[in-house]
Design a protein around this motif. Sequence first.
Motif, PDB file in Angstrom:
ATOM      1  N   VAL A  18       6.547  -9.035  -7.635  1.00 34.27           N
ATOM      2  CA  VAL A  18       7.370  -8.007  -6.983  1.00 34.27           C
ATOM      3  C   VAL A  18       6.599  -7.346  -5.850  1.00 34.27           C
ATOM      4  CG1 VAL A  18       8.482  -5.757  -7.339  1.00 34.27           C
ATOM      5  CG2 VAL A  18       8.797  -7.589  -9.022  1.00 34.27           C
ATOM      6  N   ARG A  19       5.309  -7.109  -6.065  1.00 30.29           N
ATOM      7  CA  ARG A  19       4.498  -6.474  -5.006  1.00 30.29           C
ATOM      8  C   ARG A  19       4.420  -7.365  -3.767  1.00 30.29           C
ATOM      9  NH1 ARG A  19      -0.315  -3.447  -7.348  1.00 30.29           N
ATOM     10  NH2 ARG A  19       1.503  -2.150  -7.803  1.00 30.29           N
ATOM     11  N   ILE A  21       6.674  -9.582  -2.849  1.00 21.11           N
ATOM     12  CA  ILE A  21       8.012  -9.546  -2.241  1.00 21.11           C
ATOM     13  C   ILE A  21       8.176  -8.279  -1.406  1.00 21.11           C
ATOM     14  CG2 ILE A  21      10.458  -9.245  -2.812  1.00 21.11           C
ATOM     15  CD1 ILE A  21       9.991 -11.230  -5.137  1.00 21.11           C
ATOM     16  N   GLU A  22       7.664  -7.171  -1.930  1.00 22.28           N
ATOM     17  CA  GLU A  22       7.729  -5.917  -1.171  1.00 22.28           C
ATOM     18  C   GLU A  22       6.917  -6.023   0.116  1.00 22.28           C
ATOM     19  OE1 GLU A  22       8.095  -2.882  -5.035  1.00 22.28           O
ATOM     20  OE2 GLU A  22       6.153  -3.261  -4.080  1.00 22.28           O
ATOM     21  N   ARG A  23       5.715  -6.554   0.035  1.00 23.74           N
ATOM     22  CA  ARG A  23       4.853  -6.683   1.214  1.00 23.74           C
ATOM     23  C   ARG A  23       5.472  -7.580   2.274  1.00 23.74           C
ATOM     24  NH1 ARG A  23      -1.141  -8.407   0.201  1.00 23.74           N
ATOM     25  NH2 ARG A  23      -1.012  -8.346   2.481  1.00 23.74           N
ATOM     26  N   LEU A  24       6.153  -8.625   1.821  1.00 25.73           N
ATOM     27  CA  LEU A  24       6.727  -9.607   2.741  1.00 25.73           C
ATOM     28  C   LEU A  24       8.084  -9.187   3.281  1.00 25.73           C
ATOM     29  CD1 LEU A  24       5.745 -12.807   0.735  1.00 25.73           C
ATOM     30  CD2 LEU A  24       4.734 -12.023   2.893  1.00 25.73           C
ATOM     31  N   GLY A  25       8.654  -8.127   2.732  1.00 21.04           N
ATOM     32  CA  GLY A  25       9.941  -7.637   3.218  1.00 21.04           C
ATOM     33  C   GLY A  25      11.120  -8.502   2.825  1.00 21.04           C
ATOM     34  N   LEU A  26      10.992  -9.264   1.741  1.00 23.65           N
ATOM     35  CA  LEU A  26      12.087 -10.121   1.291  1.00 23.65           C
ATOM     36  C   LEU A  26      13.131  -9.303   0.535  1.00 23.65           C
ATOM     37  CD1 LEU A  26      10.052 -13.207   0.022  1.00 23.65           C
ATOM     38  CD2 LEU A  26      11.295 -12.973   2.176  1.00 23.65           C
ATOM     39  N   GLN A  27      14.386  -9.645   0.733  1.00 23.29           N
ATOM     40  CA  GLN A  27      15.500  -8.934   0.095  1.00 23.29           C
ATOM     41  C   GLN A  27      15.977  -9.728  -1.119  1.00 23.29           C
ATOM     42  OE1 GLN A  27      16.877  -5.890   0.962  1.00 23.29           O
ATOM     43  NE2 GLN A  27      18.026  -6.109  -0.951  1.00 23.29           N
ATOM     44  N   ILE A  28      15.957  -9.096  -2.293  1.00 24.33           N
ATOM     45  CA  ILE A  28      16.439  -9.717  -3.524  1.00 24.33           C
ATOM     46  C   ILE A  28      17.829  -9.179  -3.826  1.00 24.33           C
ATOM     47  CG2 ILE A  28      16.027 -10.046  -5.993  1.00 24.33           C
ATOM     48  CD1 ILE A  28      13.991 -11.443  -4.183  1.00 24.33           C
ATOM     49  N   HIS A  48      12.763   0.342 -10.128  1.00 24.65           N
ATOM     50  CA  HIS A  48      11.321   0.548 -10.175  1.00 24.65           C
ATOM     51  C   HIS A  48      10.637  -0.337  -9.131  1.00 24.65           C
ATOM     52  CE1 HIS A  48      12.578   2.043 -14.101  1.00 24.65           C
ATOM     53  NE2 HIS A  48      11.390   2.587 -14.268  1.00 24.65           N
ATOM     54  N   ASP A  49       9.755   0.250  -8.338  1.00 23.09           N
ATOM     55  CA  ASP A  49       8.960  -0.579  -7.436  1.00 23.09           C
ATOM     56  C   ASP A  49       7.736  -1.075  -8.195  1.00 23.09           C
ATOM     57  OD1 ASP A  49       7.152   1.561  -7.526  1.00 23.09           O
ATOM     58  OD2 ASP A  49       7.678   2.289  -5.531  1.00 23.09           O
ATOM     59  N   SER A  50       6.887  -1.861  -7.546  1.00 23.65           N
ATOM     60  CA  SER A  50       5.757  -2.469  -8.243  1.00 23.65           C
ATOM     61  C   SER A  50       4.777  -1.428  -8.762  1.00 23.65           C
ATOM     62  CB  SER A  50       5.041  -3.463  -7.324  1.00 23.65           C
ATOM     63  OG  SER A  50       4.536  -2.816  -6.166  1.00 23.65           O
ATOM     64  N   ASP A 245      -6.018  -7.332 -18.807  1.00 19.86           N
ATOM     65  CA  ASP A 245      -6.367  -6.345 -17.793  1.00 19.86           C
ATOM     66  C   ASP A 245      -5.195  -6.306 -16.812  1.00 19.86           C
ATOM     67  OD1 ASP A 245      -7.238  -5.163 -15.354  1.00 19.86           O
ATOM     68  OD2 ASP A 245      -9.329  -5.627 -15.842  1.00 19.86           O
ATOM     69  N   VAL A 246      -4.406  -5.239 -16.863  1.00 17.62           N
ATOM     70  CA  VAL A 246      -3.169  -5.177 -16.090  1.00 17.62           C
ATOM     71  C   VAL A 246      -3.445  -5.311 -14.593  1.00 17.62           C
ATOM     72  CG1 VAL A 246      -1.186  -3.752 -15.454  1.00 17.62           C
ATOM     73  CG2 VAL A 246      -1.947  -3.848 -17.834  1.00 17.62           C
ATOM     74  N   ASN A 247      -4.446  -4.614 -14.109  1.00 22.13           N
ATOM     75  CA  ASN A 247      -4.747  -4.683 -12.674  1.00 22.13           C
ATOM     76  C   ASN A 247      -5.092  -6.104 -12.244  1.00 22.13           C
ATOM     77  OD1 ASN A 247      -4.427  -1.879 -12.208  1.00 22.13           O
ATOM     78  ND2 ASN A 247      -6.468  -1.483 -13.018  1.00 22.13           N
ATOM     79  N   GLU A 248      -5.834  -6.818 -13.077  1.00 21.21           N
ATOM     80  CA  GLU A 248      -6.246  -8.173 -12.743  1.00 21.21           C
ATOM     81  C   GLU A 248      -5.065  -9.133 -12.756  1.00 21.21           C
ATOM     82  OE1 GLU A 248      -8.624 -11.520 -11.836  1.00 21.21           O
ATOM     83  OE2 GLU A 248      -8.828  -9.360 -11.524  1.00 21.21           O
ATOM     84  N   ILE A 249      -4.212  -9.033 -13.762  1.00 25.80           N
ATOM     85  CA  ILE A 249      -3.091  -9.965 -13.852  1.00 25.80           C
ATOM     86  C   ILE A 249      -2.059  -9.686 -12.768  1.00 25.80           C
ATOM     87  CG2 ILE A 249      -1.636  -8.668 -15.479  1.00 25.80           C
ATOM     88  CD1 ILE A 249      -1.110 -11.359 -16.883  1.00 25.80           C
ATOM     89  N   VAL A 250      -1.915  -8.437 -12.364  1.00 31.56           N
ATOM     90  CA  VAL A 250      -1.031  -8.112 -11.244  1.00 31.56           C
ATOM     91  C   VAL A 250      -1.575  -8.733  -9.964  1.00 31.56           C
ATOM     92  CG1 VAL A 250      -0.173  -6.243  -9.781  1.00 31.56           C
ATOM     93  CG2 VAL A 250      -0.084  -6.013 -12.266  1.00 31.56           C
ATOM     94  N   ARG A 251      -2.885  -8.656  -9.788  1.00 31.63           N
ATOM     95  CA  ARG A 251      -3.508  -9.242  -8.595  1.00 31.63           C
ATOM     96  C   ARG A 251      -3.298 -10.756  -8.559  1.00 31.63           C
ATOM     97  NH1 ARG A 251      -7.575 -12.046  -7.024  1.00 31.63           N
ATOM     98  NH2 ARG A 251      -8.280 -12.362  -9.169  1.00 31.63           N
TER      99      ARG A 251
END
Length: 351
Positions: A18-19, A21-28, A48-50, A245-251
């Motif tokens: 999702v993050r 997609i947000e960075r790339l400006g794609l519309q879902i 909810h955003d990322s 590790d949530v931060n790591e898996i999100v990355r």
Amino acid sequence: MLVLGGGGMRGFCHIGIVRAIERLGLQIDEVVGTSMGAVMGGLFAGGHDSAMMEEAALDVSLKDYFRLNLVKFLVRGYRHASVYKGRTFRQLLTQWLPQQSFEELDLPFFCNALSLTTGASHFFGMPGAAAIPVADAVYASACLPTIFEPAEIGGDHYIDGGMTETLALRIAKAREADLVIAVDLSHRDMHKVTPYRATLPHILFQTYEVMGQALNENNLHRFVDERTVLIKPKVSHLPLLEMPDVNEIVRLGEREALEVLTTHPLTRYLCDPEVVADEDREVQRPRDHVYLDVDMNACIHCGICAATCATQGYAAVPVGDVVRKLHNYECTRDMACERNCPTNAITLRNL
């Protein structure tokens, strides 16, 4: 349409998708989710955003998430329905997803679960379906059998939709989506053996994982087409039901999504040009095709690769089955040939 697959606690990598997609400006326009993909998809469809999704994930504690039904086990033994209490998990979902019907969500959202009484797959959120709280439907979709109690909805009992379809591409086809971004968490190193442990949790979880891979293999064969962009984050090294590790898996999820979405021809030209330009400096190879690599010293020409490949990447010839096209642009990425090769002669690259 965004389709998020199941994968236990590995599903937190959907936040990274999702993050990206947000960075790339794609519309879902629509969201489909299964199991933990339903949890993350429901949050996304609910507005909810990322960052908010990651905050919710960080609130999860295994101590609360997996609370043993110890007293009932002592009293009822094997007659009890689950190893863990589902109540705490359900309370978390109700807190995150307070909507009393799917119509209250920001985006159309669908999630699948399996009926224990009829054996039929049920897709919650479909037009004309009875209005039920979103949290109840998501719990049903993520209710891994024997781990949590089955969800009782409308007089029926439901378990995890991933028992029949870990990546719900079928609903994407039925909805006639113009473009499908599908996130498959079943990727694993096929040449790495999982050590056997004679414990109930290991046998259950390993069975679920292997079964999911086999089901997903068939699903990808049937439904991946020219309108599908498939993302397979490298999360197989993470345990199915242990808090990562949530931060790591999100990355990890974000990195994989950025590479695929900025190089795939179906999405590259829909992305923010500035982000694409940045990624072009890091990504050396387009991610829309797969390389087939066969160790001919290990190959015994058994023909299993040709029998399992859905895109004719292999051919039967008098001297034995051979690779037809090393750059297999039509590969469905189901990894069937590599997974089923008895001598580990096959390796798929650029996945």
